[in-house]
Design a protein around this motif. Sequence first.
Motif, PDB file in Angstrom:
ATOM      1  N   HIS A 295      39.868  22.060  56.973  1.00  0.00           N
ATOM      2  CA  HIS A 295      38.906  22.791  57.801  1.00  0.00           C
ATOM      3  C   HIS A 295      37.654  23.048  56.968  1.00  0.00           C
ATOM      4  N   PRO A 296      36.464  22.850  57.526  1.00  0.00           N
ATOM      5  CA  PRO A 296      35.230  22.976  56.725  1.00  0.00           C
ATOM      6  C   PRO A 296      34.973  24.367  56.160  1.00  0.00           C
ATOM      7  N   ALA A 297      35.610  25.408  56.708  1.00  0.00           N
ATOM      8  CA  ALA A 297      35.368  26.759  56.212  1.00  0.00           C
ATOM      9  C   ALA A 297      36.283  27.137  55.061  1.00  0.00           C
ATOM     10  N   VAL A 298      37.251  26.270  54.717  1.00  0.00           N
ATOM     11  CA  VAL A 298      38.273  26.629  53.728  1.00  0.00           C
ATOM     12  C   VAL A 298      38.082  25.831  52.446  1.00  0.00           C
ATOM     13  N   ALA A 299      38.004  26.555  51.314  1.00  0.00           N
ATOM     14  CA  ALA A 299      37.900  25.907  50.013  1.00  0.00           C
ATOM     15  C   ALA A 299      39.279  25.685  49.402  1.00  0.00           C
ATOM     16  N   GLU A 300      40.130  26.679  49.471  1.00  0.00           N
ATOM     17  CA  GLU A 300      41.482  26.594  48.924  1.00  0.00           C
ATOM     18  C   GLU A 300      42.438  27.310  49.856  1.00  0.00           C
ATOM     19  N   ALA A 301      43.719  26.947  49.763  1.00  0.00           N
ATOM     20  CA  ALA A 301      44.729  27.611  50.581  1.00  0.00           C
ATOM     21  C   ALA A 301      46.077  27.545  49.882  1.00  0.00           C
ATOM     22  N   VAL A 302      46.859  28.587  50.073  1.00  0.00           N
ATOM     23  CA  VAL A 302      48.249  28.594  49.628  1.00  0.00           C
ATOM     24  C   VAL A 302      49.080  29.169  50.776  1.00  0.00           C
ATOM     25  N   VAL A 303      50.222  28.547  51.023  1.00  0.00           N
ATOM     26  CA  VAL A 303      51.094  28.936  52.132  1.00  0.00           C
ATOM     27  C   VAL A 303      52.454  29.323  51.583  1.00  0.00           C
ATOM     28  N   VAL A 304      52.960  30.460  52.022  1.00  0.00           N
ATOM     29  CA  VAL A 304      54.263  30.952  51.570  1.00  0.00           C
ATOM     30  C   VAL A 304      55.025  31.510  52.765  1.00  0.00           C
ATOM     31  N   GLY A 305      56.286  31.819  52.539  1.00  0.00           N
ATOM     32  CA  GLY A 305      57.099  32.475  53.559  1.00  0.00           C
ATOM     33  C   GLY A 305      57.249  33.947  53.249  1.00  0.00           C
TER      34      GLY A 305
ATOM     35  N   ARG B 137      58.360  34.073  57.825  1.00  0.00           N
ATOM     36  CA  ARG B 137      57.171  33.857  58.645  1.00  0.00           C
ATOM     37  C   ARG B 137      56.143  33.087  57.812  1.00  0.00           C
ATOM     38  N   VAL B 138      55.620  32.006  58.359  1.00  0.00           N
ATOM     39  CA  VAL B 138      54.633  31.185  57.650  1.00  0.00           C
ATOM     40  C   VAL B 138      53.340  31.983  57.499  1.00  0.00           C
ATOM     41  N   THR B 139      52.909  32.173  56.261  1.00  0.00           N
ATOM     42  CA  THR B 139      51.761  33.027  55.954  1.00  0.00           C
ATOM     43  C   THR B 139      50.816  32.285  55.022  1.00  0.00           C
ATOM     44  N   ALA B 140      49.523  32.363  55.299  1.00  0.00           N
ATOM     45  CA  ALA B 140      48.523  31.625  54.512  1.00  0.00           C
ATOM     46  C   ALA B 140      47.516  32.574  53.876  1.00  0.00           C
ATOM     47  N   LEU B 141      47.218  32.312  52.610  1.00  0.00           N
ATOM     48  CA  LEU B 141      46.102  32.946  51.909  1.00  0.00           C
ATOM     49  C   LEU B 141      45.045  31.869  51.704  1.00  0.00           C
ATOM     50  N   VAL B 142      43.824  32.150  52.121  1.00  0.00           N
ATOM     51  CA  VAL B 142      42.768  31.138  52.021  1.00  0.00           C
ATOM     52  C   VAL B 142      41.550  31.706  51.306  1.00  0.00           C
ATOM     53  N   VAL B 143      40.853  30.812  50.602  1.00  0.00           N
ATOM     54  CA  VAL B 143      39.568  31.128  49.982  1.00  0.00           C
ATOM     55  C   VAL B 143      38.492  30.410  50.790  1.00  0.00           C
TER      56      VAL B 143
ATOM     57  N   ALA C 271      40.224  34.754  45.537  1.00  0.00           N
ATOM     58  CA  ALA C 271      40.626  33.624  44.694  1.00  0.00           C
ATOM     59  C   ALA C 271      42.143  33.481  44.752  1.00  0.00           C
ATOM     60  N   ILE C 272      42.600  32.303  44.391  1.00  0.00           N
ATOM     61  CA  ILE C 272      44.034  32.034  44.313  1.00  0.00           C
ATOM     62  C   ILE C 272      44.413  31.897  42.848  1.00  0.00           C
ATOM     63  N   GLU C 273      45.371  32.700  42.421  1.00  0.00           N
ATOM     64  CA  GLU C 273      45.771  32.667  41.020  1.00  0.00           C
ATOM     65  C   GLU C 273      46.592  31.413  40.730  1.00  0.00           C
ATOM     66  N   ARG C 274      46.452  30.926  39.493  1.00  0.00           N
ATOM     67  CA  ARG C 274      47.152  29.717  39.074  1.00  0.00           C
ATOM     68  C   ARG C 274      47.883  29.961  37.760  1.00  0.00           C
ATOM     69  N   THR C 275      48.865  29.116  37.497  1.00  0.00           N
ATOM     70  CA  THR C 275      49.610  29.214  36.243  1.00  0.00           C
ATOM     71  C   THR C 275      48.802  28.584  35.121  1.00  0.00           C
ATOM     72  N   VAL C 276      49.306  28.696  33.889  1.00  0.00           N
ATOM     73  CA  VAL C 276      48.585  28.120  32.753  1.00  0.00           C
ATOM     74  C   VAL C 276      48.465  26.611  32.870  1.00  0.00           C
ATOM     75  N   SER C 277      49.358  25.966  33.625  1.00  0.00           N
ATOM     76  CA  SER C 277      49.283  24.518  33.798  1.00  0.00           C
ATOM     77  C   SER C 277      48.331  24.123  34.928  1.00  0.00           C
ATOM     78  N   GLY C 278      47.732  25.126  35.595  1.00  0.00           N
ATOM     79  CA  GLY C 278      46.785  24.834  36.655  1.00  0.00           C
ATOM     80  C   GLY C 278      47.390  24.771  38.042  1.00  0.00           C
ATOM     81  N   LYS C 279      48.711  24.923  38.140  1.00  0.00           N
ATOM     82  CA  LYS C 279      49.344  24.899  39.451  1.00  0.00           C
ATOM     83  C   LYS C 279      49.201  26.251  40.137  1.00  0.00           C
ATOM     84  N   ILE C 280      49.264  26.231  41.469  1.00  0.00           N
ATOM     85  CA  ILE C 280      49.216  27.485  42.218  1.00  0.00           C
ATOM     86  C   ILE C 280      50.374  28.377  41.791  1.00  0.00           C
ATOM     87  N   ASP C 281      50.081  29.638  41.544  1.00  0.00           N
ATOM     88  CA  ASP C 281      51.114  30.605  41.179  1.00  0.00           C
ATOM     89  C   ASP C 281      51.753  31.114  42.479  1.00  0.00           C
ATOM     90  N   ARG C 282      52.832  30.465  42.887  1.00  0.00           N
ATOM     91  CA  ARG C 282      53.442  30.804  44.174  1.00  0.00           C
ATOM     92  C   ARG C 282      54.148  32.163  44.135  1.00  0.00           C
TER      93      ARG C 282
END
Length: 547
Positions: free
Chosen positions: A463-473, A482-488, A522-533
Amino acid sequence: MPEEGFRENLATVLEAVADAVGTLDPDRTVLVHGDRARTWAQFDERAARLAGALAARGVGPGDPVGIGLYNSPEYLETVFAVLKLCAVPVNVNYRYREAELEQVLRMVGARGLVVDATLADRAAVVAGRFPELSAVVVAGDEGRNGHFCPYEEAVAGPPAPRCERSADDRVLLLTGGTTGLPKAVVWDCAGVCGVVSSAYGRAQRPVPADLGGVVADAVAAVREGTAPVFLPASPLMHGTGFFTSLGNLLRGGRVVTLPQRSLDPAALWAAVQEHGVHELAIVGDAFAVPLLAELDRAAAEGTPYDLGSLRRVFSSGVRWGTETKRGLLRHGRLTLQDSIAATEGGPFGISLSGPDPDAVTSRFTLPATARVVTADGRDVVPGSGEVGELASTGNLPLGYLDDPVATAAVFRTFDGVRHAVPGDSATVEADGTLTLLGRGSGVINTGGEKVFAEEVEQALVDHPAVAEAVVVGVPDDRWGSRVTALVVAEPGAEVDADALAAHVGARLADYKRPRLVTVVPAIERTVSGKIDRRWATERAQELSGRD
């Protein structure tokens, strides 16, 4: 090791049972759907005629045929028809959009497809891109769409003749597995026979040794009035409803399906009462909570449902709360069976409750064929606190279609015995009960459907308004998660949560659509650069009011 018992081709067994029960009682119904019913002879004949229609359109032995139907007589007729041809039935989710439908049909190399009319437009798009798909039959619509054949026209044509078949003939069951792409689990008919033989154990009957024994048991059950009546409220495209339906059919039983395409508690309990249903399959609290509410309502108004016939309620793989179980047991003398199982095998854990509401527990124990093993194949010692993975032997599939690496990873040999180890972590308490720790955080189980976070994340960032997204339950009392999204948001863009959810719903099946979308800086990430789920899950729970 697999249990002893008959190992036959499923179509051959169903034909033999249909012949015997139909001769004994020509008017006996096997499939009931609202005001529609099929006798055993009609079930066999319609399946043979559908098989003839599929064969005339190029489907032959070994060819996969997708089945995208709601719970109905047509679903079971189609499975029977495909097996009659020595072709391969494949469960297809009726919620799929075009891209998902095309993906799974190409993956399995489908030559045929039988779908509900609501999928006809999507099937037309896919068929236009997929010339190998030579046979498409549409149920519930008398109109034509190109070369598509209406279902009732297909079952009015000449029947396919009966033929020699093998217990090695295949059944494909699509499952999410542990990656973002669906996997096709390959079963042979012999293995399916072993799984569905649990129907004999529930009836406290020995598992027949051969086809003659299956037929004799079915005839005896019909004569004695003990042939089971089963209502799969859970989808037939999922393992619980599918396997249990087959097991009850082999015992000369009856399968009752509901015309309503979403859960209607009043209609379900009315069907249980009207048809004398013995066994019911549900999807955890997603079904049990509204079903209990309807029982409570009817009782409070002085018009309680008669559940005298109902003996057992099944659920598998989805949260089913203790208080909900207690409430159900106050309305009938039942056994509630909660299982940990997977398309790859099981059960890995069993929780039985009833009939005393005050004795209910939601703790699982290991059945005889299951264990909790460490990475090096040792059994976890009860009470040690050590974490292992659930493993099960017994009747297992052959593996994953065209994926030897995944097959080797999940189907492992310990002490010379092959086990399924799909990745669910657990510990064993001192009393032998299990503490379940779940699977990878990228998989969300919502109402029995698996949602893969990365797939939904990709749809969101498109979607053009979204830079980043993470989805969790996020834990949910009814749906399990419940499917839940955090977006930047993109710089300067405004994010409309409802529009984003609709954007995902337009691309993916509706159950994958986020129920809550929240904009974060912002979405936090681990030291390896992966999303911190872990961070994402904790943040999503805070924002949704869950902790």
